[in-house]
Design an enzyme around this catalytic site. Structure first.
Site, PDB file in Angstrom:
ATOM      1  N   ASP A  20       0.868  -1.166   0.000  1.00  0.00           N
ATOM      2  CA  ASP A  20       0.000   0.000   0.000  1.00  0.00           C
ATOM      3  C   ASP A  20       0.919   1.234   0.000  1.00  0.00           C
ATOM      4  O   ASP A  20       2.135   1.096   0.208  1.00  0.00           O
ATOM      5  CB  ASP A  20      -0.855  -0.050   1.280  1.00  0.00           C
ATOM      6  CG  ASP A  20      -1.673   1.192   1.474  1.00  0.00           C
ATOM      7  OD1 ASP A  20      -2.468   1.513   0.573  1.00  0.00           O
ATOM      8  OD2 ASP A  20      -1.514   1.855   2.519  1.00  0.00           O
ATOM      9  N   ASP A  22      -0.243   5.183   0.870  1.00  0.00           N
ATOM     10  CA  ASP A  22      -0.547   6.231   1.852  1.00  0.00           C
ATOM     11  C   ASP A  22      -0.614   5.661   3.267  1.00  0.00           C
ATOM     12  O   ASP A  22      -1.362   4.719   3.533  1.00  0.00           O
ATOM     13  CB  ASP A  22      -1.886   6.903   1.508  1.00  0.00           C
ATOM     14  CG  ASP A  22      -1.789   7.718   0.237  1.00  0.00           C
ATOM     15  OD1 ASP A  22      -0.997   8.670   0.230  1.00  0.00           O
ATOM     16  OD2 ASP A  22      -2.472   7.386  -0.748  1.00  0.00           O
ATOM     17  N   ASP A 185      -1.947  -0.194   5.980  1.00  0.00           N
ATOM     18  CA  ASP A 185      -2.179   0.551   7.230  1.00  0.00           C
ATOM     19  C   ASP A 185      -3.670   0.709   7.525  1.00  0.00           C
ATOM     20  O   ASP A 185      -4.039   0.999   8.656  1.00  0.00           O
ATOM     21  CB  ASP A 185      -1.553   1.957   7.155  1.00  0.00           C
ATOM     22  CG  ASP A 185      -2.249   2.828   6.125  1.00  0.00           C
ATOM     23  OD1 ASP A 185      -2.370   2.391   4.970  1.00  0.00           O
ATOM     24  OD2 ASP A 185      -2.698   3.939   6.486  1.00  0.00           O
TER      25      ASP A 185
HETATM   26  O1  LIG Z   1      -3.579   3.970   1.332  1.00  0.00           O
HETATM   27  P1  LIG Z   1      -3.616   4.018  -0.147  1.00  0.00           P
HETATM   28  O2  LIG Z   1      -2.246   4.153  -0.776  1.00  0.00           O
HETATM   29  O3  LIG Z   1      -4.442   2.914  -0.776  1.00  0.00           O
HETATM   30  O4  LIG Z   1      -4.352   5.410  -0.559  1.00  0.00           O
HETATM   31  C1  LIG Z   1      -5.682   5.636  -0.272  1.00  0.00           C
HETATM   32  C2  LIG Z   1      -6.055   7.090  -0.208  1.00  0.00           C
HETATM   33  O5  LIG Z   1      -5.439   7.833  -1.209  1.00  0.00           O
HETATM   34  C3  LIG Z   1      -5.745   7.713   1.118  1.00  0.00           C
HETATM   35  O6  LIG Z   1      -6.446   7.117   2.169  1.00  0.00           O
HETATM   36 MG   LIG Z   2      -2.866   3.218   3.136  1.00  0.00          MG
END
Ligand SMILES: O=P(O)(O)OC[C@H](O)CO
Ligand SMILES: [Mg+2]
Length: 241
Positions: A20, A22, A185
Site C-alpha cells: 500500500d 498512503d 495501514d
Molecule cells: O492507502 P492508499 O495508498 O491505498 O491510498 C488511499 C487514499 O489515497 C488515502 O487514504
Molecule cells: Mg494506506
C-alpha cells in the site's frame, strides 16, 4: 503490539509482495486529515479517528461519500464538491511527502534479494506522481504500480479488485494468492487483502482503534519491526538502525 506471525500459524512461504502507499510507505494520511479538519471546522464539526478509519485506503469518491454522509453535511456539500475543494489544498501538500520509518530499508532489501514487489494504492495516479516526486528512485524499484483510477479497479478497497489486479501483473507470478504478502495501514486495505485470499501485515497508526487489528495476520508498530524470516523471505543482512 506484534501479533504472532502468520508463518508461525501455518501460512506458506511468500514469493511476492504488494505494498500500500498512503500511511504505509509515505506519511501522507496526515495531509488528508489536516484538510478534512479544515473543511469540517466550517460546519462547526470535528474530524475524529472513527471517521478516519472508515475513509482511509478508499478511492477518493468512495471516501468523499463517507465523509459528507457520516458528518451530516451532505445537504450543504456534495461528495464531488468536497473533492474539488480539498484538491487544491492537497496538491500543495503532496510534494512534501516523506517516507515512513523502515520503508526505504524494506524496499531496498526486497530489491537486493530479487523478491518481486509492486504498489497498489487507492490513490489517483496523478496524486501518486505528486507524492513520490522526491522519492522517484525508490518507487522506480516497484515492478508495477496499480492506482485507484485504473480501469480494472471497479471498486476500491475493501473490494479485492486492486490486489487481484496487482498480482496478475507480475509476469509469471503465482496464481495462488497465499504466496502474496500485502502491507497495509488501513482497515479497508486489510479487508481487501483478505478478500483477495492474501496474507496481510498491518502497520496501523497508533490512534486507530485496536479492534481494527483483528483481521490482519500480523500487526507491527513500524516497518522497522518487520522480520522477513517470519514469512519465509530472506533475512536482512544488518539489523535496523
Ligand atoms: O492507502 P492508499 O495508498 O491505498 O491510498 C488511499 C487514499 O489515497 C488515502 O487514504
Ligand atoms: Mg494506506
Amino acid at each position: 503490539m506484534a501479533k504472532p506471525s502468520a508463518a508461525v500459524s501455518g501460512k506458506g512461504p511468500i514469493t511476492h509482495v504488494i505494498f500500500d502507499m498512503d500511511g504505509l510507505l509515505l506519511d501522507t494520511e496526515k495531509f488528508y486529515t489536516e484538510v478534512q479538519e479544515i473543511i469540517l471546522a466550517r460546519y462547526n464539526k470535528t474530524f475524529d479517528w472513527s471517521l478516519k478509519a472508515k475513509m482511509m485506503g478508499k478511492k477518493a469518491i468512495e471516501a468523499a461519500r463517507v465523509f459528507v454522509e457520516e458528518t451530516g453535511i451532505s445537504d450543504s456539500l456534495t461528495a464531488e464538491d468536497f473533492l474539488v475543494e480539498r484538491e487544491a489544498m492537497l496538491q500543495k501538500l503532496f510534494p512534501t511527502s516523506e517516507l515512513m520509518p523502515g520503508a526505504s530499508r524494506l524496499i531496498k532489501h526486497l530489491h537486493e534479494k530479487a523478491i518481486p514487489f509492486c504498489l497498489a494504492t487507492g490513490s489517483h495516479r496523478r496524486h501518486f506522481e505528486l507524492k513520490t516526486q522526491s522519492h522517484r528512485e525508490l518507487f522506480s524499484l516497484m515492478h508495477h504500480v496499480v492506482s485507484g483510477d485504473d480501469p480494472e479497479i471497479k471498486q476500491g478497497k475493501p473490494s479485492p479488485d486492486i490486489f487481484l489486479a496487482a498480482a496478475k501483473r507480475f509476469e509469471g507470478g503465482p496464481i495462488d494468492p497465499i504466496k502474496y504478502l500485502v502491507f497495509e495501514d488501513a482497515p479497508s486495505g486489510v479487508h481487501a487483502a483478505k478478500n483477495a485470499g492474501m496474507s496481510v501485515v498491518m502497520v496501523p497508526d497508533s490512534r486507530l482503534d485496536s479492534s481494527f487489528h483483528d483481521a490482519a495476520d500480523q500487526v507491527l508498530g513500524s516497518l522497522l519491526d518487520f522480520n522477513p524470516s517470519d514469512w519465509g523471505l530472506p533475512p536482512f543482512d544488518n539489523p535496523a538502525s
